[in-house]
Design a protein around this motif. Structure first.
Motif, PDB file in Angstrom:
ATOM      1  N   ASP A 112       0.856  -1.184   0.000  1.00  0.00           N
ATOM      2  CA  ASP A 112       0.000   0.000   0.000  1.00  0.00           C
ATOM      3  C   ASP A 112       0.893   1.234   0.000  1.00  0.00           C
ATOM      4  N   MET A 113       0.386   2.336  -0.516  1.00  0.00           N
ATOM      5  CA  MET A 113       1.167   3.566  -0.522  1.00  0.00           C
ATOM      6  C   MET A 113       0.254   4.783  -0.499  1.00  0.00           C
ATOM      7  N   VAL A 114       0.795   5.891  -0.022  1.00  0.00           N
ATOM      8  CA  VAL A 114       0.081   7.157   0.056  1.00  0.00           C
ATOM      9  C   VAL A 114       0.962   8.227  -0.581  1.00  0.00           C
ATOM     10  N   LEU A 115       0.420   8.980  -1.510  1.00  0.00           N
ATOM     11  CA  LEU A 115       1.139  10.075  -2.146  1.00  0.00           C
ATOM     12  C   LEU A 115       0.976  11.340  -1.314  1.00  0.00           C
ATOM     13  N   TYR A 116       2.114  11.965  -0.977  1.00  0.00           N
ATOM     14  CA  TYR A 116       2.055  13.187  -0.177  1.00  0.00           C
ATOM     15  C   TYR A 116       1.439  14.320  -1.000  1.00  0.00           C
ATOM     16  N   GLN A 117       0.388  14.934  -0.451  1.00  0.00           N
ATOM     17  CA  GLN A 117      -0.305  16.030  -1.136  1.00  0.00           C
ATOM     18  C   GLN A 117      -0.587  17.188  -0.174  1.00  0.00           C
ATOM     19  N   GLY A 118       0.260  17.340   0.830  1.00  0.00           N
ATOM     20  CA  GLY A 118       0.020  18.395   1.800  1.00  0.00           C
ATOM     21  C   GLY A 118      -1.133  18.052   2.731  1.00  0.00           C
ATOM     22  N   LYS A 119      -1.989  19.018   2.995  1.00  0.00           N
ATOM     23  CA  LYS A 119      -3.102  18.821   3.925  1.00  0.00           C
ATOM     24  C   LYS A 119      -4.125  17.808   3.413  1.00  0.00           C
ATOM     25  N   THR A 120      -4.163  17.591   2.098  1.00  0.00           N
ATOM     26  CA  THR A 120      -5.153  16.663   1.535  1.00  0.00           C
ATOM     27  C   THR A 120      -4.554  15.279   1.275  1.00  0.00           C
ATOM     28  N   THR A 121      -3.433  14.965   1.907  1.00  0.00           N
ATOM     29  CA  THR A 121      -2.734  13.708   1.638  1.00  0.00           C
ATOM     30  C   THR A 121      -3.629  12.492   1.804  1.00  0.00           C
ATOM     31  N   LEU A 122      -4.379  12.430   2.896  1.00  0.00           N
ATOM     32  CA  LEU A 122      -5.140  11.226   3.205  1.00  0.00           C
ATOM     33  C   LEU A 122      -6.536  11.216   2.587  1.00  0.00           C
ATOM     34  N   GLU A 123      -6.968  12.351   2.051  1.00  0.00           N
ATOM     35  CA  GLU A 123      -8.314  12.409   1.485  1.00  0.00           C
ATOM     36  C   GLU A 123      -8.453  11.538   0.241  1.00  0.00           C
ATOM     37  N   GLY A 124      -7.376  11.408  -0.525  1.00  0.00           N
ATOM     38  CA  GLY A 124      -7.451  10.622  -1.752  1.00  0.00           C
ATOM     39  C   GLY A 124      -7.187   9.142  -1.562  1.00  0.00           C
ATOM     40  N   HIS A 125      -6.953   8.711  -0.329  1.00  0.00           N
ATOM     41  CA  HIS A 125      -6.637   7.304  -0.096  1.00  0.00           C
ATOM     42  C   HIS A 125      -7.872   6.435   0.045  1.00  0.00           C
ATOM     43  N   GLY A 126      -8.988   7.032   0.326  1.00  0.00           N
ATOM     44  CA  GLY A 126     -10.228   6.268   0.392  1.00  0.00           C
ATOM     45  C   GLY A 126     -10.508   5.601   1.714  1.00  0.00           C
ATOM     46  N   VAL A 127      -9.738   5.905   2.742  1.00  0.00           N
ATOM     47  CA  VAL A 127      -9.968   5.335   4.071  1.00  0.00           C
ATOM     48  C   VAL A 127     -10.352   6.469   5.013  1.00  0.00           C
ATOM     49  N   PRO A 128     -11.617   6.566   5.424  1.00  0.00           N
ATOM     50  CA  PRO A 128     -12.036   7.659   6.322  1.00  0.00           C
ATOM     51  C   PRO A 128     -11.368   7.546   7.679  1.00  0.00           C
ATOM     52  N   LEU A 129     -10.985   8.681   8.237  1.00  0.00           N
ATOM     53  CA  LEU A 129     -10.326   8.698   9.535  1.00  0.00           C
ATOM     54  C   LEU A 129     -11.351   8.658  10.660  1.00  0.00           C
ATOM     55  N   THR A 130     -11.068   7.888  11.665  1.00  0.00           N
ATOM     56  CA  THR A 130     -11.896   7.859  12.857  1.00  0.00           C
ATOM     57  C   THR A 130     -11.575   9.087  13.715  1.00  0.00           C
ATOM     58  N   PRO A 131     -12.444   9.466  14.640  1.00  0.00           N
ATOM     59  CA  PRO A 131     -12.129  10.595  15.535  1.00  0.00           C
ATOM     60  C   PRO A 131     -10.809  10.409  16.274  1.00  0.00           C
ATOM     61  N   GLU A 132     -10.487   9.171  16.615  1.00  0.00           N
ATOM     62  CA  GLU A 132      -9.229   8.894  17.308  1.00  0.00           C
ATOM     63  C   GLU A 132      -8.036   9.175  16.398  1.00  0.00           C
ATOM     64  N   GLN A 133      -8.158   8.818  15.122  1.00  0.00           N
ATOM     65  CA  GLN A 133      -7.075   9.079  14.172  1.00  0.00           C
ATOM     66  C   GLN A 133      -6.943  10.570  13.884  1.00  0.00           C
ATOM     67  N   GLN A 134      -8.059  11.276  13.818  1.00  0.00           N
ATOM     68  CA  GLN A 134      -8.021  12.707  13.536  1.00  0.00           C
ATOM     69  C   GLN A 134      -7.305  13.487  14.623  1.00  0.00           C
ATOM     70  N   ALA A 135      -7.286  12.963  15.830  1.00  0.00           N
ATOM     71  CA  ALA A 135      -6.622  13.641  16.936  1.00  0.00           C
ATOM     72  C   ALA A 135      -5.123  13.374  16.962  1.00  0.00           C
ATOM     73  N   MET A 136      -4.639  12.500  16.077  1.00  0.00           N
ATOM     74  CA  MET A 136      -3.226  12.148  16.055  1.00  0.00           C
ATOM     75  C   MET A 136      -2.438  13.105  15.183  1.00  0.00           C
ATOM     76  N   GLY A 137      -1.100  13.048  15.302  1.00  0.00           N
ATOM     77  CA  GLY A 137      -0.232  13.836  14.460  1.00  0.00           C
ATOM     78  C   GLY A 137      -0.228  13.327  13.029  1.00  0.00           C
ATOM     79  N   ALA A 138       0.346  14.101  12.118  1.00  0.00           N
ATOM     80  CA  ALA A 138       0.289  13.776  10.692  1.00  0.00           C
ATOM     81  C   ALA A 138       0.970  12.443  10.374  1.00  0.00           C
ATOM     82  N   THR A 139       2.176  12.215  10.890  1.00  0.00           N
ATOM     83  CA  THR A 139       2.881  10.976  10.578  1.00  0.00           C
ATOM     84  C   THR A 139       2.189   9.765  11.204  1.00  0.00           C
ATOM     85  N   SER A 140       1.631   9.935  12.396  1.00  0.00           N
ATOM     86  CA  SER A 140       0.898   8.840  13.034  1.00  0.00           C
ATOM     87  C   SER A 140      -0.361   8.505  12.244  1.00  0.00           C
ATOM     88  N   GLN A 141      -1.018   9.505  11.693  1.00  0.00           N
ATOM     89  CA  GLN A 141      -2.192   9.269  10.855  1.00  0.00           C
ATOM     90  C   GLN A 141      -1.841   8.440   9.630  1.00  0.00           C
TER      91      GLN A 141
END
Length: 240
Positions: free
Chosen positions: A39-68
Motif C-alpha cells: 500500500d502507498m500514500v502520495l504526499y499532497q500536503g493537507k489533503t494527503t489522506l483524502e485521496g486514499h479512500g480510508v475515512p479517519l476515525t475521531p481517534e485518528q483525527q486527533a493524532m499527528g500527521a505521521t501517526s495518521q
C-alpha cells in the motif's frame, strides 16, 4: 521519492535534500521485508489522506500527521492482529503505539528523544559518555505494555515496542577503533527483528532505481505511471 524535475506538478513536487533523488513525488509506503509494496500514500500536503479512500476515525483525527499516515496504511492490512510493523524515528510515537496496540497490531520502531515521552531512562548525554561502554542498555516497561529501550551502539538508539522484549540479550559484531579488531557487542533482543525487517523499502528503491522505465514526458502523471510499472515489475520478478 519518485524522481521528477519538471515544474508542471505544482505542490505535488517535493524537495528533500537527504534523498538521492532530491526532487520528485514523496510516497509513504507499507512494504513487507522481502521488498513487496502492499500500500502507498502520495504526499499532497493537507489533503494527503483524502485521496486514499480510508475515512479517519475521531481517534485518528486527533493524532499527528505521521501517526495518521501509519494508522491508515495499517488499516488496509488483511490480518493486522497477526502482523508486526516496523518503522524508523520519523513515524514512531507513543500515540501511534497506543493506537496500534488497541487495534491488536504489534509495532517496533526507533524513536526521537522528544517523542519517547519522559521515561526514567539514562539520558542520551549520559549514555554517550566514554565511561559508558558500548552495548550498555537501559529499559523500562510502561503499565500499558509499551517497552522503551535505550541502547548504546555506535550511537545511542532509542526504541519503542509493543512486540518484542529485551531478553534474551544477544550480540553483534562491531569494529573497535582502540584495539583495531572486531568485537562482540551486547544488544537487546528487540533490535534483532527490527534490523531484519527494515530493509523492504530499501530493496524496492534500489531495484526500481537500477531498472527504471525510460519514459520522457512533460505530463507529470506519466512519471508516476512509469513508477507503478517499475513496482509491478519488481513484484512479478522472482527474488534472488
Amino acid at each position: 521519492m519518485v524522481a521528477y524535475k519538471g515544474k508542471t506538478a505544482g505542490n505535488l513536487r517535493q524537495y528533500i535534500k537527504t534523498k538521492p533523488d532530491k526532487w520528485g513525488f514523496k510516497l509513504f509506503s507499507r512494504a513487507s521485508a522481502d521488498g513487496f509494496i502492499h500500500d502507498m500514500v502520495l504526499y499532497q500536503g493537507k489533503t494527503t489522506l483524502e485521496g486514499h479512500g480510508v475515512p479517519l476515525t475521531p481517534e485518528q483525527q486527533a493524532m499527528g500527521a505521521t501517526s495518521q499516515i501509519v494508522s491508515v496504511l495499517a488499516s488496509t492490512m488483511s490480518s493486522p492482529s497477526t502482523t508486526a510493523m516496523f518503522a524508523d524515528n520519523f513515524f514512531t510515537s507513543l500515540e501511534l503505539l497506543r493506537y496500534l496496540r488497541d487495534q491488536n497490531c504489534r509495532y517496533t520502531g526507533t524513536s526521537s528523544d522528544n517523542r519517547i515521552g519522559k521515561p526514567p531512562l539514562k539520558s542520551i548525554k549520559e549514555m554517550e559518555k566514554k565511561a559508558v561502554p558500548r552495548g550498555t542498555c537501559d529499559y523500562i516497561m510502561s503499565d500499558d505494555g509499551i517497552l522503551a529501550v535505550r541502547w548504546k551502539d555506535n550511537i545511542t538508539v532509542s526504541l519503542l515496542s509493543t512486540d518484542m522484549g529485551v531478553e534474551p540479550m544477544s550480540s553483534v559484531i562491531r569494529y573497535c577503533s582502540e584495539t583495531k579488531t572486531k568485537e562482540p557487542v551486547s544488544c537487546p533482543d528487540v533490535t534483532r527483528p527490527y534490523n531484519a525487517n527494515m530493509g523492504g523499502l530499501i530493496r524496492v528503491t534500489c531495484w526500481s532505481t537500477s531498472y527504471r522505465t525510460p519514459m520522457k514526458s512533460k505530463r507529470w502523471y506519466m512519471r508516476m505511471f512509469a513508477y507503478v510499472i517499475d513496482v509491478s515489475r519488481r513484484t512479478a520478478r522472482p527474488l534472488v
